[in-house]
Design a protein around this motif. Structure first.
Motif, PDB file in Angstrom:
ATOM      1  N   ARG A 101       0.821  -1.208   0.000  1.00 13.77           N
ATOM      2  CA  ARG A 101       0.000   0.000   0.000  1.00 13.77           C
ATOM      3  C   ARG A 101       0.858   1.261   0.000  1.00 13.77           C
ATOM      4  NH1 ARG A 101      -3.667   0.041   5.038  1.00 13.77           N
ATOM      5  NH2 ARG A 101      -1.640  -0.144   6.007  1.00 13.77           N
ATOM      6  N   LEU A 102       0.332   2.279  -0.615  1.00 12.67           N
ATOM      7  CA  LEU A 102       0.892   3.622  -0.568  1.00 12.67           C
ATOM      8  C   LEU A 102      -0.202   4.486   0.049  1.00 12.67           C
ATOM      9  CD1 LEU A 102       2.246   3.561  -4.200  1.00 12.67           C
ATOM     10  CD2 LEU A 102       3.653   3.506  -2.151  1.00 12.67           C
ATOM     11  N   ILE A 103       0.096   5.069   1.189  1.00 10.07           N
ATOM     12  CA  ILE A 103      -0.919   5.795   1.946  1.00 10.07           C
ATOM     13  C   ILE A 103      -0.525   7.263   2.033  1.00 10.07           C
ATOM     14  CG2 ILE A 103      -2.138   5.955   4.150  1.00 10.07           C
ATOM     15  CD1 ILE A 103      -1.092   3.000   4.610  1.00 10.07           C
ATOM     16  N   GLY A 104      -1.488   8.116   1.763  1.00 11.77           N
ATOM     17  CA  GLY A 104      -1.266   9.543   1.905  1.00 11.77           C
ATOM     18  C   GLY A 104      -2.292  10.140   2.841  1.00 11.77           C
ATOM     19  N   VAL A 105      -1.826  11.008   3.733  1.00  9.72           N
ATOM     20  CA  VAL A 105      -2.742  11.739   4.611  1.00  9.72           C
ATOM     21  C   VAL A 105      -2.413  13.221   4.509  1.00  9.72           C
ATOM     22  CG1 VAL A 105      -3.018   9.820   6.227  1.00  9.72           C
ATOM     23  CG2 VAL A 105      -1.310  11.550   6.698  1.00  9.72           C
ATOM     24  N   ASP A 106      -3.443  14.015   4.542  1.00 12.63           N
ATOM     25  CA  ASP A 106      -3.284  15.464   4.541  1.00 12.63           C
ATOM     26  C   ASP A 106      -4.473  16.039   5.306  1.00 12.63           C
ATOM     27  OD1 ASP A 106      -1.464  17.504   2.623  1.00 12.63           O
ATOM     28  OD2 ASP A 106      -3.272  18.383   3.496  1.00 12.63           O
ATOM     29  N   PRO A 107      -4.248  17.056   6.125  1.00 13.68           N
ATOM     30  CA  PRO A 107      -5.362  17.613   6.898  1.00 13.68           C
ATOM     31  C   PRO A 107      -6.294  18.504   6.083  1.00 13.68           C
ATOM     32  CG  PRO A 107      -3.367  18.828   7.376  1.00 13.68           C
ATOM     33  CD  PRO A 107      -2.970  17.674   6.479  1.00 13.68           C
ATOM     34  N   ILE A 108      -5.916  18.818   4.853  1.00 13.29           N
ATOM     35  CA  ILE A 108      -6.709  19.736   4.034  1.00 13.29           C
ATOM     36  C   ILE A 108      -7.518  18.928   3.018  1.00 13.29           C
ATOM     37  CG2 ILE A 108      -6.628  21.682   2.435  1.00 13.29           C
ATOM     38  CD1 ILE A 108      -3.957  22.457   3.832  1.00 13.29           C
ATOM     39  N   PRO A 109      -8.831  18.895   3.173  1.00 17.39           N
ATOM     40  CA  PRO A 109      -9.665  18.104   2.264  1.00 17.39           C
ATOM     41  C   PRO A 109      -9.422  18.392   0.785  1.00 17.39           C
ATOM     42  CG  PRO A 109     -10.981  18.885   4.103  1.00 17.39           C
ATOM     43  CD  PRO A 109      -9.647  19.563   4.202  1.00 17.39           C
ATOM     44  N   ARG A 110      -9.225  19.640   0.418  1.00 18.89           N
ATOM     45  CA  ARG A 110      -9.017  19.969  -0.995  1.00 18.89           C
ATOM     46  C   ARG A 110      -7.750  19.321  -1.546  1.00 18.89           C
ATOM     47  NH1 ARG A 110     -10.377  19.877  -5.868  1.00 18.89           N
ATOM     48  NH2 ARG A 110      -9.508  21.485  -7.197  1.00 18.89           N
ATOM     49  N   MET A 111      -6.703  19.234  -0.733  1.00 23.58           N
ATOM     50  CA  MET A 111      -5.466  18.585  -1.181  1.00 23.58           C
ATOM     51  C   MET A 111      -5.721  17.110  -1.487  1.00 23.58           C
ATOM     52  SD  MET A 111      -2.781  20.575  -1.378  1.00 23.58           S
ATOM     53  CE  MET A 111      -3.834  21.722  -2.204  1.00 23.58           C
ATOM     54  N   VAL A 112      -6.454  16.445  -0.608  1.00 22.05           N
ATOM     55  CA  VAL A 112      -6.764  15.023  -0.821  1.00 22.05           C
ATOM     56  C   VAL A 112      -7.652  14.862  -2.053  1.00 22.05           C
ATOM     57  CG1 VAL A 112      -7.886  12.991   0.177  1.00 22.05           C
ATOM     58  CG2 VAL A 112      -6.406  14.438   1.601  1.00 22.05           C
ATOM     59  N   GLU A 113      -8.567  15.783  -2.249  1.00 18.66           N
ATOM     60  CA  GLU A 113      -9.428  15.746  -3.431  1.00 18.66           C
ATOM     61  C   GLU A 113      -8.591  15.861  -4.712  1.00 18.66           C
ATOM     62  OE1 GLU A 113     -12.806  18.654  -5.365  1.00 18.66           O
ATOM     63  OE2 GLU A 113     -12.743  18.484  -3.180  1.00 18.66           O
ATOM     64  N   ILE A 114      -7.643  16.791  -4.735  1.00 14.61           N
ATOM     65  CA  ILE A 114      -6.760  16.945  -5.897  1.00 14.61           C
ATOM     66  C   ILE A 114      -5.926  15.683  -6.090  1.00 14.61           C
ATOM     67  CG2 ILE A 114      -4.770  18.200  -6.817  1.00 14.61           C
ATOM     68  CD1 ILE A 114      -5.934  20.717  -5.375  1.00 14.61           C
ATOM     69  N   ALA A 115      -5.407  15.125  -4.997  1.00 10.47           N
ATOM     70  CA  ALA A 115      -4.612  13.886  -5.089  1.00 10.47           C
ATOM     71  C   ALA A 115      -5.440  12.770  -5.716  1.00 10.47           C
ATOM     72  CB  ALA A 115      -4.106  13.482  -3.711  1.00 10.47           C
ATOM     73  N   ARG A 116      -6.695  12.659  -5.320  1.00  2.00           N
ATOM     74  CA  ARG A 116      -7.579  11.633  -5.902  1.00  2.00           C
ATOM     75  C   ARG A 116      -7.797  11.881  -7.397  1.00  2.00           C
ATOM     76  NH1 ARG A 116     -10.914  11.733  -0.663  1.00  2.00           N
ATOM     77  NH2 ARG A 116     -10.122   9.853   0.374  1.00  2.00           N
ATOM     78  N   GLU A 117      -8.008  13.142  -7.762  1.00  2.19           N
ATOM     79  CA  GLU A 117      -8.212  13.489  -9.176  1.00  2.19           C
ATOM     80  C   GLU A 117      -6.990  13.110 -10.005  1.00  2.19           C
ATOM     81  OE1 GLU A 117      -9.019  17.684  -9.014  1.00  2.19           O
ATOM     82  OE2 GLU A 117     -11.025  17.391  -8.160  1.00  2.19           O
ATOM     83  N   ARG A 118      -5.810  13.354  -9.456  1.00  3.27           N
ATOM     84  CA  ARG A 118      -4.576  13.093 -10.199  1.00  3.27           C
ATOM     85  C   ARG A 118      -4.224  11.603 -10.247  1.00  3.27           C
ATOM     86  NH1 ARG A 118      -0.934  18.444  -8.779  1.00  3.27           N
ATOM     87  NH2 ARG A 118      -2.456  19.880  -9.679  1.00  3.27           N
ATOM     88  N   LEU A 119      -4.888  10.796  -9.443  1.00  4.08           N
ATOM     89  CA  LEU A 119      -4.673   9.349  -9.474  1.00  4.08           C
ATOM     90  C   LEU A 119      -5.500   8.651 -10.545  1.00  4.08           C
ATOM     91  CD1 LEU A 119      -4.429   8.178  -5.773  1.00  4.08           C
ATOM     92  CD2 LEU A 119      -2.788   7.726  -7.602  1.00  4.08           C
ATOM     93  N   VAL A 120      -6.515   9.330 -11.043  1.00  4.77           N
ATOM     94  CA  VAL A 120      -7.383   8.711 -12.049  1.00  4.77           C
ATOM     95  C   VAL A 120      -6.532   8.259 -13.234  1.00  4.77           C
ATOM     96  CG1 VAL A 120      -9.285   9.111 -13.664  1.00  4.77           C
ATOM     97  CG2 VAL A 120      -9.410  10.024 -11.331  1.00  4.77           C
ATOM     98  N   GLY A 121      -6.609   6.972 -13.536  1.00  2.49           N
ATOM     99  CA  GLY A 121      -5.866   6.406 -14.652  1.00  2.49           C
ATOM    100  C   GLY A 121      -4.411   6.089 -14.361  1.00  2.49           C
ATOM    101  N   HIS A 122      -3.946   6.385 -13.165  1.00  2.00           N
ATOM    102  CA  HIS A 122      -2.557   6.101 -12.802  1.00  2.00           C
ATOM    103  C   HIS A 122      -2.380   4.605 -12.577  1.00  2.00           C
ATOM    104  CE1 HIS A 122       1.184   6.019 -10.480  1.00  2.00           C
ATOM    105  NE2 HIS A 122       1.450   7.187 -11.053  1.00  2.00           N
ATOM    106  N   PRO A 123      -1.273   4.009 -13.024  1.00  2.00           N
ATOM    107  CA  PRO A 123      -1.083   2.563 -12.889  1.00  2.00           C
ATOM    108  C   PRO A 123      -1.140   2.033 -11.451  1.00  2.00           C
ATOM    109  CG  PRO A 123       0.612   3.512 -14.301  1.00  2.00           C
ATOM    110  CD  PRO A 123      -0.188   4.647 -13.756  1.00  2.00           C
ATOM    111  N   ALA A 124      -0.810   2.855 -10.480  1.00  3.61           N
ATOM    112  CA  ALA A 124      -0.810   2.399  -9.091  1.00  3.61           C
ATOM    113  C   ALA A 124      -2.046   2.840  -8.317  1.00  3.61           C
ATOM    114  CB  ALA A 124       0.439   2.902  -8.373  1.00  3.61           C
ATOM    115  N   ALA A 125      -3.035   3.375  -9.007  1.00  5.10           N
ATOM    116  CA  ALA A 125      -4.211   3.934  -8.329  1.00  5.10           C
ATOM    117  C   ALA A 125      -4.875   2.950  -7.380  1.00  5.10           C
ATOM    118  CB  ALA A 125      -5.220   4.436  -9.356  1.00  5.10           C
ATOM    119  N   ASP A 126      -4.876   1.672  -7.727  1.00  2.00           N
ATOM    120  CA  ASP A 126      -5.541   0.686  -6.866  1.00  2.00           C
ATOM    121  C   ASP A 126      -4.756   0.389  -5.590  1.00  2.00           C
ATOM    122  OD1 ASP A 126      -3.519  -0.588  -8.369  1.00  2.00           O
ATOM    123  OD2 ASP A 126      -4.530  -2.529  -8.223  1.00  2.00           O
ATOM    124  N   ARG A 127      -3.513   0.842  -5.494  1.00  2.30           N
ATOM    125  CA  ARG A 127      -2.707   0.612  -4.287  1.00  2.30           C
ATOM    126  C   ARG A 127      -2.588   1.854  -3.404  1.00  2.30           C
ATOM    127  NH1 ARG A 127       2.495  -0.528  -4.544  1.00  2.30           N
ATOM    128  NH2 ARG A 127       2.881   0.519  -6.523  1.00  2.30           N
TER     129      ARG A 127
END
Length: 153
Positions: free
Chosen positions: A23-49
């Protein structure tokens, strides 16, 4: 691997090329940052991990002794008044023999008193600094600390 203060998830995406299992785990206290991180993972080869959570350093949503490497890439300064609790949380989630890697932007100088306090905070929460490396090129300057859990703490 856990990235505390993952921001837009850039380090997680880059790390996925070398960390090809687990697993690759990311935490950030700012919801918008996590939202952007999720958007940028779309289609990424490791998105499922990749797992992303809105959480501060002092309340990591990860089980005890489940992470081999914790990263804090220019985020420690943002942990605020709860920095000691954050360090205790990092220690809690690390497996025996795990490493805590902290990178500090040298563009914002770390005053001698602040560095002394940083090292005292690490010792107080059971970490040993294994290495401290200063990197400076025309494009970037930073310091990297690699820390381990002090077996005697």
């Amino acid at each position: 691997m856990l990235d505390v203060g993952c921001g837009t998830g850039s380090a997680l995406r880059h790390a996925s090329e070398k960390v090809t299992r687990g697993r690759l785990i990311g935490v950030d206290p700012i919801p918008r940052m996590v939202e952007i991180a999720r958007e940028r993972l779309v289609g990424h080869p490791a998105a499922d991990r990749v797992e992303l959570y809105v959480a501060p350093a002092h309340a990591l949503p990860v089980g005890d002794a489940t992470v081999h490497v914790v990263l804090a890439l220019d985020s420690y300064d943002h942990w605020g008044a709860e920095r000691l609790e954050g360090l205790r949380e990092v220690r809690r989630v690390l497996v025996s023999g795990g490493r805590f890697v902290v990178v500090k932007d040298a563009g914002v100088p770390l005053a001698a008193d602040a560095k002394r306090q940083w090292l005292e905070d690490l010792r107080a929460t059971g970490f040993t600094v294994e290495s401290e490396q200063h990197t400076k090129t025309p494009e970037v300057a930073f310091t990297t600390w690699v820390c381990s859990v002090d077996a005697h703490a």
